[in-house]
Design a protein around this motif. Structure first.
Motif, mmCIF file in Angstrom:
data_model
loop_
_atom_site.group_PDB
_atom_site.id
_atom_site.type_symbol
_atom_site.label_atom_id
_atom_site.label_comp_id
_atom_site.label_asym_id
_atom_site.label_seq_id
_atom_site.Cartn_x
_atom_site.Cartn_y
_atom_site.Cartn_z
ATOM 1 N N ASN A 72 0.845 -1.186 0.000
ATOM 2 C CA ASN A 72 0.000 0.000 0.000
ATOM 3 C C ASN A 72 0.880 1.236 0.000
ATOM 4 O O ASN A 72 2.045 1.183 0.398
ATOM 5 C CB ASN A 72 -0.942 0.016 1.214
ATOM 6 N N TYR A 75 -1.137 8.463 -1.516
ATOM 7 C CA TYR A 75 -0.956 9.451 -2.571
ATOM 8 C C TYR A 75 -1.963 10.568 -2.382
ATOM 9 O O TYR A 75 -3.167 10.334 -2.441
ATOM 10 C CB TYR A 75 -1.130 8.813 -3.961
ATOM 11 N N SER A 78 -4.699 9.838 0.178
ATOM 12 C CA SER A 78 -5.536 8.650 -0.001
ATOM 13 C C SER A 78 -4.672 7.395 0.019
ATOM 14 O O SER A 78 -3.548 7.394 -0.483
ATOM 15 C CB SER A 78 -6.313 8.722 -1.322
ATOM 16 N N ILE A 80 -3.756 3.810 -1.252
ATOM 17 C CA ILE A 80 -3.868 3.009 -2.466
ATOM 18 C C ILE A 80 -3.401 1.595 -2.163
ATOM 19 O O ILE A 80 -2.294 1.395 -1.648
ATOM 20 C CB ILE A 80 -3.024 3.601 -3.612
ATOM 21 N N ASP A 89 -8.951 3.713 3.810
ATOM 22 C CA ASP A 89 -9.076 5.153 3.624
ATOM 23 C C ASP A 89 -10.192 5.719 4.500
ATOM 24 O O ASP A 89 -10.039 6.779 5.121
ATOM 25 C CB ASP A 89 -9.364 5.461 2.153
#
Length: 224
Positions: A72, A75, A78, A80, A89
């Motif tokens: 993970n 970005y 958030s 990802i 999130d």
């Protein structure tokens, strides 16, 4: 970046996400060819790789150094992940929104501000923190059961409605002139889609809207 993306065909397939010094490259065959020519260097300590739909991924190397693998990354605030990252999130946004609401306790308790002003501050400070980038979340009923109680608890504290006062959530939302979390997120999504569709056909945002990742997503098992 323009010279690099010319070889990728950016406007047919989304291959990169970049914002100032944060850069996410998505590619199967990309070779670093232009960075060093303009004086850019990749920091192997700050760079990580994440693979999708690959059981035994081959290690990625830069100048002979192997890059670290991750499951993970964050970005622009958030999370990802190969599975999407929505659950993580939402958990992160809830923690941040709770922190913002807690920092404003003096305002909620103060008699100097009207209820209307408090609700506007709640909308601009707390809700905006909670639903940051919610337009792209893959929401389930379970996720809504986490978001909705936080929303109603905050409104009850702002209006000073304690447990002894029997006020339904419907009456609470009506008093505050607010919608539930499902309605709020739906409206935010429609506004975002309208913003995207008004962009030109070669906009990166429109490319992302129609982007279809390669491979197949694992089927989730239903709980019994």
């Amino acid at each position: 970046m323009r010279r690099t993306t010319e070889d990728w065909g950016l406007f047919s397939t989304l291959e990169d996400l970049d914002f100032e010094d944060d850069l996410a490259l998505m590619s199967r065959t990309h070779q670093q060819t232009y960075g060093q020519q303009v004086g850019l260097r990749i920091s192997t300590k700050k760079t990580e790789t994440m693979t999708l739909n690959v059981e035994l991924p081959a290690p990625a190397k830069v100048n002979g150094e192997e890059l670290c693998q991750t499951d993970n990354f964050i970005y622009l605030g958030s999370i990802i992940k190969p599975e999407g990252g929505t659950k993580e999130d939402i958990h992160s946004r809830l923690d941040k929104a709770r922190g913002v609401f807690r920092e404003m306790n003096n305002i909620w308790r103060s008699a100097q501000y009207s209820t209307s002003t408090k609700l506007k501050l709640y909308q601009s400070c707390v809700v905006s923190t909670l639903l940051y980038e919610s337009e792209c979340w893959r929401i389930t009923e379970t996720d809504l059961t986490k978001l909705q109680p936080f929303h109603t608890i905050c409104l009850r504290r702002i209006l000073r409605i304690f447990w002894s006062k029997k006020v339904t959530n419907e009456d609470l939302l009506s008093r505050c002139k607010k919608g539930d979390m499902s309605t709020i997120i739906t409206k935010r999504r429609w506004r975002w889609i309208g913003h995207v569709l008004r962009k030109g056909p070669q906009s990166t945002t429109r490319t992302a809207l129609h982007c279809t990742p390669e491979g197949k997503r694992k089927r989730e098992r239903q709980k019994t």
